[in-house]
Design a protein around this motif. Sequence first.
Motif, PDB file in Angstrom:
ATOM      1  N   PHE A 171      11.809   3.705  25.059  1.00  0.00           N
ATOM      2  CA  PHE A 171      11.261   2.960  23.931  1.00  0.00           C
ATOM      3  C   PHE A 171      10.319   1.877  24.468  1.00  0.00           C
ATOM      4  O   PHE A 171      10.678   1.130  25.390  1.00  0.00           O
ATOM      5  N   CYS A 202      16.796  -0.366  26.364  1.00  0.00           N
ATOM      6  CA  CYS A 202      16.564   0.910  27.038  1.00  0.00           C
ATOM      7  C   CYS A 202      16.335   0.733  28.547  1.00  0.00           C
ATOM      8  O   CYS A 202      15.423   0.011  28.949  1.00  0.00           O
ATOM      9  N   CYS A 245      13.898   9.688  27.973  1.00  0.00           N
ATOM     10  CA  CYS A 245      15.227   9.386  27.438  1.00  0.00           C
ATOM     11  C   CYS A 245      16.307  10.157  28.196  1.00  0.00           C
ATOM     12  O   CYS A 245      16.184  11.369  28.399  1.00  0.00           O
ATOM     13  N   ARG A 259      14.990   7.580  14.639  1.00  0.00           N
ATOM     14  CA  ARG A 259      14.817   6.248  14.060  1.00  0.00           C
ATOM     15  C   ARG A 259      14.565   6.353  12.563  1.00  0.00           C
ATOM     16  O   ARG A 259      13.646   7.048  12.124  1.00  0.00           O
ATOM     17  N   TYR A 298       8.656   6.030  20.938  1.00  0.00           N
ATOM     18  CA  TYR A 298       9.751   6.744  21.598  1.00  0.00           C
ATOM     19  C   TYR A 298       9.208   7.904  22.420  1.00  0.00           C
ATOM     20  O   TYR A 298       8.498   8.766  21.911  1.00  0.00           O
TER      21      TYR A 298
END
Length: 336
Positions: A226, A221, A179, A206, A174
């Motif tokens: 990810f 994603c 993100c 997670r 990640y």
Amino acid sequence: MNKDINIDKLRANCFRQSKVAGEFMFQMRVPGGLTQAKHLSLVQHIAETYGNGTFHFGARQSFHMPGIKFENIDKVNLLVKNYIHEIEIEQCNVDIDVNDCGYPTLGARNIAGCIGADHCVKANAKVSKLASKIENIIFPSNYHIKTNIAGCPNDCIKAHMADFGILGVTIPNYNYDRCVGCGACARACQGHVTSALKEVNGKIIRNEELCIGCGECIVACPTRAFTRSPEPFYRVLIGGRTSKRSPRLGQIFLDYITEEVLLDVIGNWKDFSADTLNGIPKYLHGGHLMDMAGYPKFKELMLKNITLNEEARVATRLNWQEKEYKAHINVKKVSK
């Protein structure tokens, strides 16, 4: 017609008895279920020249040509000599003497596999490549074993129903900086996996205990926040089987092991089988040998001289859940 046909000898040569006297079905191995299209011409030639003109995609993804007469078996074995050399020697590097007599054993069954990461966007592992490496270890052998390989836990190839079921898994990486907080990964996980992902203050958390390494978050994603781990990991299920009496799903034996560890473990299979059967091969598949030995002994012998990677997990015990069919089922007979 020679009535003294040695059926067991022919079965070991990959010819299966038919309901029609003196006729057999020939089985050609296709490790991982993927091979060059050019080999279909050989299948066609055998089927039309010596069989009944048909061929069957076997349940274990091997080519089956029915209707071959006993007197033509030697001719078929000559025809497949080059195929066996290309698949077993050149592709899988199997230690085998390729001669005019065809396959030396039915033994370890053809390794079944899904298309894997060579095509499927959800796959975490290259199934065909792994199948070739496992073929090198288990074939030829007079100890029977069924191996299925799936590129991800979706398990399209039904690895849960094999002696050894292998699933490609990943440990998602990640990158918070990539993100955008859209929540697509969490929705995918909650919708059809284990709800291992949650969004907390714009960051995805997670739960490692809930995560099954399927990689759905990676597929969902849109910004590649990810990504898959650089190398695939594997989950190994054992003891699954179909059965007339007691079918069952395989249970997790090993989780998040590397390919190196996986191949070393598979390498212990023949020694485990020999120990369980006192060195005398019988027509018994892996799940039955595991039952005979018991899980503690199985685990001891299969992990002998194995150095596990730090991410690996090993089942401490297994509880089989079988569906047992009774001799007399309480079903009301419908009268006409």
